[in-house]
Scaffold this motif. Structure first.
Motif, PDB file in Angstrom:
ATOM      1  N   SER A   1       0.909  -1.138  -0.181  1.00  0.00           N
ATOM      2  CA  SER A   1       0.148   0.093  -0.017  1.00  0.00           C
ATOM      3  C   SER A   1       0.982   1.075   0.141  1.00  0.00           C
ATOM      4  O   SER A   1       1.923   1.199   0.189  1.00  0.00           O
ATOM      5  CB  SER A   1      -0.980   0.038   1.147  1.00  0.00           C
TER       6      SER A   1
ATOM      7  N   LYS B   1       1.864   4.667   1.597  1.00  0.00           N
ATOM      8  CA  LYS B   1       1.870   5.283   2.908  1.00  0.00           C
ATOM      9  C   LYS B   1       1.580   6.823   2.676  1.00  0.00           C
ATOM     10  O   LYS B   1       2.503   7.524   2.659  1.00  0.00           O
ATOM     11  CB  LYS B   1       3.147   5.137   3.887  1.00  0.00           C
ATOM     12  N   THR B   2       0.217   7.300   2.783  1.00  0.00           N
ATOM     13  CA  THR B   2      -0.060   8.595   2.626  1.00  0.00           C
ATOM     14  C   THR B   2      -0.238   9.343   3.922  1.00  0.00           C
ATOM     15  O   THR B   2      -0.402  10.666   3.901  1.00  0.00           O
ATOM     16  CB  THR B   2      -1.125   8.977   1.623  1.00  0.00           C
ATOM     17  N   GLY B   3      -0.658   8.596   4.979  1.00  0.00           N
ATOM     18  CA  GLY B   3      -1.058   9.256   6.235  1.00  0.00           C
ATOM     19  C   GLY B   3      -2.351   9.601   6.481  1.00  0.00           C
ATOM     20  O   GLY B   3      -2.966   9.935   7.387  1.00  0.00           O
TER      21      GLY B   3
END
Length: 177
Positions: free
Chosen positions: A134, A136-138
């Motif tokens: 996935s 990791k955008t937060g």
């Protein structure tokens, strides 16, 4: 105004056509009607073996190769049985830096110069690499660890959409807000 636009368009098309005519094929620059210098593999890691071939030196012709741009020095190209091409090999030094390097061969008879490009990379090319995992955008995913929060968020969006639609409908009817 219209005449100026036509003039500019015609000029742009002419320049584009000239650019298409003089652009060489990728990885091969023979200068003339020959095939240039074929470099295989065209992308290699430091320490890798590279083979070069050219048919531009004629049947039974030989050449002197120069890979000093990548730090490998000179190497001979001898006549081979492969489609009347002269071929040779060299090893890219382990200290070679990533980048694109020009490999040159000069034919023994006539001094014709042919070139090809070699790309040095830090990782070996093993076909196409597909991403896994996935991002990791937060922000979090649509189906996070708590499905109750996900359902509450979906419900809030549905209520907001319904309310907005109702207000636009009332405004269109003239009822005011």
């Amino acid at each position: 105004m219209r005449r100026t636009a036509r003039l500019l368009t015609g000029t742009a098309l002419a320049v584009g056509a000239v650019g298409l005519v003089v652009t060489p094929a990728y990885g091969v620059d023979g200068g003339g009607d020959g095939g240039g210098l074929e470099v295989y593999p065209s992308s290699v890691v430091p320490g890798g073996q590279v083979t070069v071939n050219t048919a531009d030196c004629g049947a039974g012709g030989s050449a002197d190769g120069d890979a000093s741009a990548v730090g490998a020095g000179s190497f001979p190209l001898a006549p081979g049985g492969h489609e009347q091409e002269a071929g040779g090999q060299f090893r890219v030094p382990p200290s070679a830096q990533p980048g694109t390097y020009e490999i040159v061969a000069t034919c023994a008879d006539g001094g014709r110069r042919v070139t090809g490009d070699l790309v040095v990379t830090l990782t070996a090319a093993r076909g196409q690499v597909h991403p896994r995992g996935s991002v990791k955008t937060g922000v979090g995913g649509a189906l996070g660890a708590d499905p109750v929060q996900t359902a509450a968020g979906v419900a809030a969006l549905a209520v907001a959409a319904a309310g907005g639609t109702w207000l636009l409908h009332r405004r269109a009817r003239g009822d005011g807000i």
